[in-house]
Write a protein that holds these residues in place. Structure first.
Motif, PDB file in Angstrom:
ATOM      1  N   LEU A 104       6.943 -13.859   8.266  1.00 14.51           N
ATOM      2  CA  LEU A 104       8.369 -13.540   8.155  1.00 14.51           C
ATOM      3  C   LEU A 104       8.613 -12.062   7.815  1.00 14.51           C
ATOM      4  O   LEU A 104       9.749 -11.669   7.572  1.00 14.51           O
ATOM      5  N   GLY A 105       7.533 -11.277   7.791  1.00 14.62           N
ATOM      6  CA  GLY A 105       7.682  -9.836   7.575  1.00 14.62           C
ATOM      7  C   GLY A 105       7.703  -9.397   6.131  1.00 14.62           C
ATOM      8  O   GLY A 105       8.195  -8.310   5.809  1.00 14.62           O
ATOM      9  N   GLU A 152       6.002  -5.869   5.233  1.00 11.10           N
ATOM     10  CA  GLU A 152       6.803  -4.710   5.627  1.00 11.10           C
ATOM     11  C   GLU A 152       8.005  -4.520   4.698  1.00 11.10           C
ATOM     12  O   GLU A 152       8.343  -3.393   4.303  1.00 11.10           O
ATOM     13  N   LYS A 153       8.651  -5.630   4.325  1.00  8.03           N
ATOM     14  CA  LYS A 153       9.827  -5.540   3.454  1.00  8.03           C
ATOM     15  C   LYS A 153       9.445  -5.082   2.040  1.00  8.03           C
ATOM     16  O   LYS A 153      10.138  -4.245   1.441  1.00  8.03           O
ATOM     17  N   LYS A 160      -3.740  -7.116   7.771  1.00  6.36           N
ATOM     18  CA  LYS A 160      -2.488  -6.625   7.192  1.00  6.36           C
ATOM     19  C   LYS A 160      -2.724  -5.361   6.363  1.00  6.36           C
ATOM     20  O   LYS A 160      -1.882  -4.457   6.334  1.00  6.36           O
ATOM     21  N   GLU A 166      -2.868  -2.617   8.809  1.00  8.86           N
ATOM     22  CA  GLU A 166      -1.525  -2.300   9.299  1.00  8.86           C
ATOM     23  C   GLU A 166      -0.748  -1.483   8.275  1.00  8.86           C
ATOM     24  O   GLU A 166      -0.019  -0.549   8.632  1.00  8.86           O
TER      25      GLU A 166
END
Length: 208
Positions: A32-33, A36-37, A71, A74
């Motif tokens: 669900l990201g 990044e959030k 991750k 990333e």
């Protein structure tokens, strides 16, 4: 804290709890990201006094990156190291130092991230945390250094040239309060002593 920052801190705490429950929940949060959030949140508060938000956001990142090398890679590629390393600061509260070092350790678990960590000053940042009189901070700094110095002679030399850090290693080796810290510090020191390029710097620290 302002109402928005209270909500942010609480949301990060809940997210950490979800990720810690099961691998399936961690995977759903990632899908669900969440990484990044949370990283965007860390970047937005890194230079502020919002300590609870910083602490909880770093805790969320640690849980999100747990056993997740893709991750971590990333995050590095997205330029996420800088605000995290900025929070590896011995002038900050000890719990915040510990949380920031935890994230660095999670990232350093991936071999492919270690070059970027080294290039962005992670060795010096973690070495500075060795002076913090808190064994929870120290053991995380030592673990991170262990990963970054393993089979990496330039990083070993960088640490060896930091006389204050080498003296801290020796002090940690002598203390009796935390055997885990003592063992990791001893292994790091042995690695420096075995590196021919480091020996003169280690010897200078021992004489100082």
């Amino acid at each position: 804290m302002l109402p928005d920052t209270i909500a942010q801190a609480n949301a990060c705490a809940v997210l950490s709890g979800l990720c810690a429950c099961t691998d399936e929940l961690q995977a759903k949060c990632i899908a669900l990201g969440a990484v990044e959030k949370v990283l965007a949140l860390v970047q937005s508060v890194a230079d502020t006094e919002e300590r609870t938000v910083q602490l909880n956001a770093l805790g969320s990142l640690t849980e999100l990156l747990r056993d997740n090398e893709p991750k971590a890679e990333e995050l590095v590629a997205a330029g996420g190291l800088e605000p995290i390393l900025r929070l590896c600061d011995p002038a900050l509260p000890e719990r915040l130092q510990e949380a920031a070092a935890d994230v660095v350790c999670s990232i350093a678990c991936s071999d492919s991230t270690r070059a970027a960590l080294s290039e962005q000053g992670a060795v010096s940042k973690l070495a500075a945390l060795l002076a913090t009189p808190n064994n929870d901070v120290r053991v995380r700094a030592l673990m991170g250094l262990g990963m970054l110095l393993s089979k990496n002679q330039p990083n070993q030399l960088l640490l060896a040239k930091d006389m204050a850090a080498v003296k801290q290693l020796m002090a940690i080796m002598r203390q009796q309060e935390d055997p885990d810290c003592r063992i990791v510090a001893r292994d790091l020191f042995a690695g420096l002593a075995a590196n021919t390029d480091c020996k003169e710097h280690v010897a200078a620290a021992m004489r100082a």
